[in-house]
Design a protein around this motif. Structure first.
Motif, short mmCIF file in Angstrom:
data_model
loop_
_atom_site.label_atom_id
_atom_site.label_comp_id
_atom_site.label_asym_id
_atom_site.label_seq_id
_atom_site.Cartn_x
_atom_site.Cartn_y
_atom_site.Cartn_z
N VAL A 119 -6.89 20.28 12.57
CA VAL A 119 -5.51 20.59 12.89
C VAL A 119 -5.50 21.95 13.58
N VAL A 120 -4.85 22.01 14.73
CA VAL A 120 -4.61 23.29 15.41
C VAL A 120 -3.13 23.58 15.28
N ILE A 121 -2.81 24.79 14.84
CA ILE A 121 -1.41 25.19 14.69
C ILE A 121 -1.02 26.05 15.89
N CYS A 170 0.83 -1.20 0.00
CA CYS A 170 0.00 0.00 0.00
C CYS A 170 0.87 1.25 0.00
N THR A 171 0.27 2.36 -0.40
CA THR A 171 0.90 3.67 -0.26
C THR A 171 -0.04 4.57 0.52
N ALA A 172 0.53 5.55 1.20
CA ALA A 172 -0.27 6.46 2.01
C ALA A 172 0.01 7.90 1.58
N ALA A 173 -1.00 8.75 1.73
CA ALA A 173 -0.87 10.17 1.43
C ALA A 173 -1.72 10.95 2.41
N ALA A 174 -1.21 12.11 2.85
CA ALA A 174 -1.94 12.96 3.79
C ALA A 174 -1.62 14.41 3.52
N GLN A 175 -2.63 15.26 3.67
CA GLN A 175 -2.46 16.69 3.43
C GLN A 175 -3.21 17.49 4.49
N ILE A 176 -2.72 18.73 4.69
CA ILE A 176 -3.41 19.72 5.52
C ILE A 176 -3.90 20.82 4.59
N ARG A 177 -5.13 21.25 4.81
CA ARG A 177 -5.69 22.42 4.11
C ARG A 177 -6.38 23.28 5.16
N GLN A 178 -6.45 24.58 4.87
CA GLN A 178 -7.15 25.45 5.82
C GLN A 178 -8.64 25.11 5.81
N GLN A 179 -9.19 24.90 4.62
CA GLN A 179 -10.58 24.51 4.46
C GLN A 179 -10.64 23.36 3.46
N PHE A 210 -2.17 29.72 8.98
CA PHE A 210 -3.47 29.81 9.64
C PHE A 210 -3.44 29.14 11.02
N ASP A 211 -4.49 29.36 11.81
CA ASP A 211 -4.57 28.81 13.18
C ASP A 211 -5.23 27.44 13.23
N ARG A 212 -6.16 27.19 12.35
CA ARG A 212 -6.92 25.92 12.35
C ARG A 212 -7.13 25.46 10.91
N GLY A 213 -7.10 24.15 10.75
CA GLY A 213 -7.33 23.58 9.43
C GLY A 213 -7.88 22.18 9.55
N VAL A 214 -7.81 21.44 8.45
CA VAL A 214 -8.29 20.07 8.39
C VAL A 214 -7.25 19.21 7.68
N TYR A 215 -7.33 17.92 7.90
CA TYR A 215 -6.42 16.98 7.23
C TYR A 215 -7.14 15.66 7.04
N ASP A 216 -6.57 14.84 6.18
CA ASP A 216 -6.97 13.44 6.14
C ASP A 216 -5.78 12.61 5.68
N LEU A 217 -5.89 11.32 5.92
CA LEU A 217 -4.86 10.34 5.56
C LEU A 217 -5.55 9.26 4.74
#
Length: 112
Positions: free
Chosen positions: A104-106, A35-44, A80-87
């Protein structure tokens, strides 16, 4: 499988590292060999470009372990101060599954 929920705290300007272990309902590690995995953070969710892309590694597939990390430069660039992510996990067959998601809290950096 339904995505698990985990909210993360990322310290701006510091290395971020997290180890995720996938287990079945009996507590046995899920084999993610190949398997391969990928994850990102975005503000929205709707942002077209991620603020950060994690480095994702699977050291030993039979252990069900995924390691995700961000460098200090990557975390420093998040403004930014807060965002979202997924894996997401992609299986050798091409099937893709979102396995983890959350907010995500920065924690802002003072020393630069």
């Amino acid at each position: 499988m339904a995505a698990g929920k985990y909210n993360m705290l990322v310290q701006q300007g510091a290395t971020y590292s997290q180890t995720i272990t996938l287990k079945d309902n009996l507590g046995v590690a899920i084999d993610i060999t190949g398997c391969t995995a990928a994850a990102q953070i975005r503000q929205q969710y709707s942002d077209p470009t991620p603020a950060a892309q994690f480095t994702c590694t699977i050291p030993v597939g039979t252990d069900g372990v995924i390691r995700i990390s961000l460098t200090p430069a990557q975390t420093a660039a998040i403004t930014f101060d807060r965002g979202v992510y997924d894996l997401e996990l992609t299986y050798p067959s091409g099937v893709k599954d979102r396995i983890l998601q959350g907010n995500v809290v920065i924690s802002k950096e003072v020393t630069r």
